[in-house]
Design an enzyme around this catalytic site. Structure first.
Site: not given
Length: 461
Positions: A9, A53, A369
């Site tokens: 701001d 702002d 296996e």
């Protein structure tokens, strides 16, 4: 929740006011007096949220700064809240088009500020978790998040008949699938059938909106579904109760279209991001504990699953046994027929093993296996007969791969777990029995020595 927030701001009193309010909530606050300074700080600091702002005379305004932030591959994922004294919808639209995630108007009241900040920080936290879990960086995850943002949601609107829901539905438009419900009991039933967002009126005359929110949070099926509530601006106490019950966000009447869409977008993005995180986690977990070829659990899965059985046996629990199967002459099969056909054989072998075992048995492909099975509540003799049933099933019916019938046999070692044994010890006894079964001609089951001189063998007839 701890987070670092940048307040932007041009007026020092406004920056100081937000700094005080946010610091009181234990957030780490940084400040900037211009859009240019905000961009410099964002490039150097790790930020979780930016409060921008709109009007900053003499330099880059909030729209421009937000647009640049959202176009930067390393910064676009940081949520931005537009702060303005302007309430015209065109400014809201312009802010959203610039990439802002939400907005708040001056004078800023503490309740609205806290709600906006917490909602966006939860979204940021969820996106960070997803990036971390998938290994993405801010620079390369944009396609993933754009896909999430583009998803269509299922929205359940609950309010008075002939009132707010129809108007809200028109505001949402066709971007999402909307279902309207006026009866609270029916609304609860519908809410359990997978909705991505539930919007509840707190000013409904025909039902108690707070009670409905409580029910949604109590039910296991709807506990994680985001809830957006709509109420009157002068009834802050009701909003406070709603947040105490676990609602995710709120909007005050009269409802502005752009504000509604912004609130919904945040909640849906968080929901879809959390869903993606859960799906990704489940996929990773599946990869960690399962064998992708056969669909059985893998070695890690087996080790974890049998651990409680060993613990219970130490405490006088029931007997259990371990079976180790191995496909006879599998290397020869692979060499002669190729690995693709070998894979098909492994899949069929796995399917036959599962078919012949109980639901409580723990079946895994332990490697190559070799298949390992744990049979809870089973003595060695009982496990021996179960193993021979599997062996006969395998030897008695050819496996057909690409129209070719193959005679496949298996050998098996069986060992009952002795109290005090570890898995590696009982495995060694079962594997030794398997070794003897193979040395004695294969296609047979061999029981391990339980400390007696005699042993047991089952062979093909």
């Amino acid at each position: 929740m701890s987070a670092r927030i940048l307040v932007v701001d041009d007026l020092a009193p406004n920056r100081n006011l937000l700094d005080v309010k946010l610091s009181a909530e234990y957030y780490d606050v940084l400040t900037a007096s211009s859009g240019e300074e905000a961009l410099e700080i964002a490039a150097k600091e790790r930020l979780d949220l930016i409060m921008m702002d709109i009007i900053m005379p003499g330099g880059m305004n909030g729209f421009e700064a937000t647009r640049i932030l959202k176009s930067d591959p390393s910064l676009y994922h940081i949520p931005v809240i537009m702060v303005t004294a302007l309430e015209e919808s065109k400014d809201m639209v312009r802010g959203l088009e610039a990439g802002a995630d939400d907005f708040i108007t001056k004078p800023i009241d503490d309740f609205n500020l806290t709600a906006r900040v917490r909602s966006l920080l939860r979204l940021k936290m969820t996106t960070d978790q997803l990036m971390s879990h998938t290994g993405h960086t801010a620079e390369n995850c944009r396609p993933m998040f754009e896909k999430i943002q583009g998803r269509k949601g299922r929205i359940l609107l609950i309010g008075d008949e002939g009132g707010q829901p129809a108007r809200i539905s028109r505001m949402i438009g066709e971007a999402h699938e909307v279902v309207i419900e006026y009866d609270p009991a029916e609304a609860m039933r519908k809410a359990k059938s997978h909705f991505d967002l539930v919007i509840v009126s707190l000013v409904a005359k025909s039902f108690d909106g707070l009670r409905l929110c409580a029910s949604l949070r109590f039910s296991a099926e709807t506990r994680d579904t985001p809830i957006l509530v709509i109420g009157d601006s002068d009834d802050q106490q009701t909003f406070v109760k709603a947040y105490d019950l676990g609602v995710n966000d709120s909007i005050m009447r009269p409802v502005e279209t752009q504000e509604l869409r912004a609130r919904m977008a945040t909640l849906l993005r968080r929901k879809f991001t959390a869903d993606s995180l859960k799906e990704n986690f489940n996929e990773d977990l599946e990869m960690v504990i399962s064998d992708p070829l056969t669909g059985l659990g893998n070695r890690r899965f087996f080790d974890r699953q049998v651990e409680p059985l060993f613990d219970e046996l130490k405490d006088g629990g029931e007997d259990f046994s371990i079976l180790v199967f191995d496909i006879d002459h599998f290397k020869r099969v692979n060499d002669m027929l190729g690995h693709d056909m070998g894979d098909q054989i492994l899949k069929e072998v796995a399917a036959r093993i599962v078919t012949n075992m109980r639901a409580v048995d723990i079946v895994s492909r332990y490697g190559g296996e070799e298949f390992m099975i744990a049979m809870p509540g089973t003595t060695q003799d009982e496990a021996f007969f179960a193993a021979d049933r599997v062996r006969q099933s395998m030897a008695g019916t050819p496996i057909f791969v690409d129209g070719q019938g193959l005679s496949i046999t298996m050998s098996c070692g069986v060992a009952q777990v002795i109290p005090g044994e570890q898995l590696r010890e009982v495995f060694r006894r079962a594997d030794t029995a398997l070794y003897h079964a193979k040395r004695n001609g294969r296609n047979q089951v061999k029981a391990a020595d339980l400390g007696r001189t005699e042993s047991k063998t089952a062979t093909a007839a």
